[in-house]
Motif scaffolding. Structure first.
Motif, PDB file in Angstrom:
ATOM      1  N   LEU A  17       0.830  -1.203   0.000  1.00 59.05           N
ATOM      2  CA  LEU A  17       0.000   0.000   0.000  1.00 59.05           C
ATOM      3  C   LEU A  17       0.865   1.254   0.000  1.00 59.05           C
ATOM      4  O   LEU A  17       0.590   2.219  -0.729  1.00 59.05           O
ATOM      5  CB  LEU A  17      -0.932  -0.003   1.208  1.00 59.05           C
ATOM      6  N   ALA A  18       1.930   1.248   0.807  1.00 58.40           N
ATOM      7  CA  ALA A  18       2.833   2.404   0.858  1.00 58.40           C
ATOM      8  C   ALA A  18       3.508   2.624  -0.492  1.00 58.40           C
ATOM      9  O   ALA A  18       3.604   3.764  -0.976  1.00 58.40           O
ATOM     10  CB  ALA A  18       3.887   2.183   1.944  1.00 58.40           C
ATOM     11  N   ALA A  19       3.952   1.538  -1.124  1.00 59.36           N
ATOM     12  CA  ALA A  19       4.609   1.663  -2.434  1.00 59.36           C
ATOM     13  C   ALA A  19       3.631   2.149  -3.495  1.00 59.36           C
ATOM     14  O   ALA A  19       3.965   3.006  -4.329  1.00 59.36           O
ATOM     15  CB  ALA A  19       5.208   0.322  -2.846  1.00 59.36           C
ATOM     16  N   THR A  20       2.417   1.628  -3.463  1.00 59.73           N
ATOM     17  CA  THR A  20       1.409   2.036  -4.439  1.00 59.73           C
ATOM     18  C   THR A  20       1.026   3.500  -4.259  1.00 59.73           C
ATOM     19  O   THR A  20       0.861   4.239  -5.238  1.00 59.73           O
ATOM     20  CB  THR A  20       0.162   1.146  -4.308  1.00 59.73           C
ATOM     21  N   THR A  21       0.898   3.931  -3.009  1.00 60.50           N
ATOM     22  CA  THR A  21       0.563   5.331  -2.736  1.00 60.50           C
ATOM     23  C   THR A  21       1.679   6.256  -3.215  1.00 60.50           C
ATOM     24  O   THR A  21       1.424   7.312  -3.804  1.00 60.50           O
ATOM     25  CB  THR A  21       0.325   5.533  -1.228  1.00 60.50           C
ATOM     26  N   THR A  22       2.924   5.861  -2.964  1.00 59.09           N
ATOM     27  CA  THR A  22       4.063   6.666  -3.419  1.00 59.09           C
ATOM     28  C   THR A  22       4.086   6.760  -4.937  1.00 59.09           C
ATOM     29  O   THR A  22       4.302   7.840  -5.506  1.00 59.09           O
ATOM     30  CB  THR A  22       5.377   6.056  -2.904  1.00 59.09           C
ATOM     31  N   LEU A  23       3.855   5.628  -5.603  1.00 56.13           N
ATOM     32  CA  LEU A  23       3.824   5.625  -7.065  1.00 56.13           C
ATOM     33  C   LEU A  23       2.714   6.535  -7.585  1.00 56.13           C
ATOM     34  O   LEU A  23       2.906   7.288  -8.546  1.00 56.13           O
ATOM     35  CB  LEU A  23       3.624   4.207  -7.587  1.00 56.13           C
TER      36      LEU A  23
END
Length: 617
Positions: free
Chosen positions: A273-279
């Motif tokens: 979720l953190a990686a997707t939000t950053t992307l």
């Protein structure tokens, strides 16, 4: 490719403020915009005299004046919320301020000031899209009527005859043409926000000016956007692949402990979720940079005024707005915390749900046949669900489709069929030749078979040819002495209201595949909803209104367990025997195993240890 790469590189320089702003706006959307849309929806539905609309009623209401205005307002709010991210990021790029706290403060203030303008732009965009789409959708409607309306839609979906494939192909071509037209227009309107937010153009003028500025540049913009999207999708696919790899091996971390495995999965999901939000923040920032640079080029490189329209003005006011905004978010988020707490309690609690055989036991017998009804009763179903219509000679028959094409290859309409016709139509061989003796049963037959053994949910089916279905059902139920062992439901809400008026002491329910508004406010003792509609929030609202929630159609063990954890009161299933077994097995599992089951169904994670525990029950 150079422009796209440079936009991502420049966006990376602003990643800290972009990410903080992106998260803040997501919270604003969840805590403020979505409830605001709910309020707009509730106000709109005041004109329908109902708290919610389901299925066909939604389409009919949208074509009323109140429904059209409400749809425009709600659609505009949704589009404005979607574009707010890019608008604020554009303002941040324009200011050049990369300090996260300053960007967040200025961004919140800018969002508040820009909200009315964004709503106006969104409404203008939505109206233009609808106007363009209507002719294409009308052609699709004509194709549907021409090719797919002769027989019941379930026949076409089940067997996919040549006319079905022809219609699908033609409709796909029409929708492809619509996509090309929309792509041409949307790229022509790529600079509308820039004109409105930073040049103070009126909404209608901004659309005209953007089209003029983009003349001869749309093809290049499409290529740039395709490359931008390809980068985003590729990065997203990499994150998904890494997540899938991690989830596949996470259960191995819990060879000695299911709790460790479940915690590992939750950690990996949080990281994903953190990686997707950053992307998402990074790619949205790159898009903002692309559009900003495009506007600078078509405007002859003119430097923009950074005065009162700039996002960095009014620092004190911005700080106040930020504090107030996050305070509001915090208050409204308490409801979400309550939902999480309630969900955790559901997982801990033992299952207390009823099993409802969908059209009998439709997975193992021909649906709505006496064989299917008897099998559901043998499998321990608390309720047997059937569909009823009127025949040509006034009998209440058990049939779901408008004709017999799916079950017998016979185009005869149910309302044109007599008992003699029904005796000649084999409704079982399509399922298995072993059931060639099955014939369309009467409601009376089902009630007598279930009497003293199970209860029956009677779904009232309407195809516009009913004469007196409600009173005829009442007569059969009372004649068989089953009034205390039946319930009625329907997709047609006025029919639910009519049954409650005729027999207020009977149990009635609202059936819905889709809905807008507050279902819990509708008349009825239960809500039978598609499993995609089930949420802890819906269950909590329904329980507060004294209603049960039944989920349909739930046919695998993991989904059954997840629905139970959501708090549903009943499982409508083609597999009543499996549902009965799942309830017993789930109640025997510890809380952590129930959580793991929920994770398994929601995210596709296989827990070998859990599977062994379930098998051993």
């Amino acid at each position: 490719m150079g422009d796209v790469a440079e936009s991502y590189r420049q966006a990376f320089r602003f990643l800290a403020p972009f990410l903080l702003t992106h998260i803040a706006l997501r919270l604003v959307s969840a805590a403020i915009v979505l409830p605001l849309i709910g309020v707009l929806l509730a106000l709109t539905l005041k004109f329908s005299d109902q708290t919610a609309l389901t299925d066909q009623d939604i389409a009919r209401f949208i074509f009323t004046p109140a429904g059209a205005v409400g749809a425009l307002l709600i659609g505009s709010a949704v589009i404005a919320a979607m574009t707010l991210d890019v608008a604020v990021m554009t303002a941040t790029i324009r200011s050049g301020d990369r300090r996260p706290a300053a960007a967040l403060s200025a961004g919140v203030a800018f969002a508040v000031r820009s909200a009315p303008v964004l709503l106006a732009v969104a409404a203008g965009l939505l109206l233009r899209i609808v106007a363009m789409a209507m002719p294409f959708l009308a052609v699709c409607g004509v194709l549907y009527v021409r090719w797919l309306s002769t027989y019941d839609i379930n026949y076409y979906l089940t067997y996919r005859p040549p006319e079905f494939l022809t219609a699908v192909g033609l409709i796909a071509l029409v929708l492809a043409a619509l996509t090309l037209v929309l792509l041409d227009r949307l790229t022509g309107w790529a600079l509308v926000l820039q004109r409105v937010l930073f040049e103070r153009s009126g909404t209608n003028a901004a659309f005209r000016e953007s089209r003029a500025l983009m003349k001869g540049r749309r093809i290049k913009l499409i290529k740039i956007l395709v490359l931008w999207l390809a980068v985003r999708l590729t990065a997203g696919a990499a994150i998904s692949a890494a997540t899938a790899f991690a989830l596949a091996y996470a259960p191995a971390l819990g060879r000695q402990s299911l709790a460790s495995a479940a915690i590992a999965v939750l950690v990996f999901l949080a990281a994903s979720l953190a990686a997707t939000t950053t992307l998402s923040a990074w790619s949205n920032g790159a898009l903002a940079k692309l559009l900003f640079d495009l506007y600078r080029r078509v405007s002859d490189g003119r430097a923009f005024d950074r005065g009162e329209n700039g996002p960095s003005s009014g620092t004190g006011r911005s700080a106040a707005l930020m504090v107030g905004g996050f305070a509001t978010i915090g208050v409204l988020s308490l409801g979400s915390i309550g939902t999480v707490v309630a969900f955790s309690e559901r997982i801990k609690a033992d299952a207390d749900v009823v099993v409802i055989g969908h059209r009998g036991a439709a997975a193992s017998r021909p649906e709505n046949s006496m064989a299917s009804v008897r099998k559901a009763i043998e499998d321990g179903a608390d309720w047997v669900e059937i569909d009823v219509q009127e025949s040509a000679d006034g009998e209440v028959v058990v049939a779901h489709d408008s004709d017999f094409m799916k079950s017998a290859g016979n185009p005869l309409k149910v309302w044109d069929a007599t008992l003699r016709d029904l005796d000649r139509i084999d409704i079982g061989s399509w399922f298995d030749p072993a059931y060639s003796d099955e014939r369309t049963p009467l409601l009376r037959d089902v009630l007598l078979a279930a009497k003293g053994r199970s209860r029956v949910i009677i779904e009232l089916k309407y195809y516009g040819y009913d004469v007196d279905l409600e009173n005829r059902v009442i007569a059969v139920v009372e004649e068989t002495g089953m009034a205390d062992s039946i319930a009625t439901m329907s997709l047609k809400y006025p029919a639910v209201q009519k049954m409650r008026a005729l027999r207020p002491e009977w149990r009635t329910g609202v059936l819905a595949a889709t809905a807008i508004g507050d279902l819990s406010g509708l008349d009825g003792d239960f809500l039978a909803v598609s499993l995609t509609m089930v949420s802890p929030y819906l269950v909590r609202r329904a329980e507060s209104a004294g209603k049960d929630v039944y989920a349909w159609t739930v046919n695998d063990a993991a989904t059954m367990s997840r629905m139970i954890s959501m708090g549903v009161g009943g499982l409508i299933t083609d597999e009543p025997e499996l549902a009965r077994r799942v309830i017993v097995e789930r109640n025997a599992l510890p809380t952590i195993a129930r959580l793991a089951l929920w994770i398994s169904d929601s995210f596709g994670v296989t827990f070998d240890r859990l599977a062994n525990e379930v098998v051993e029950q």
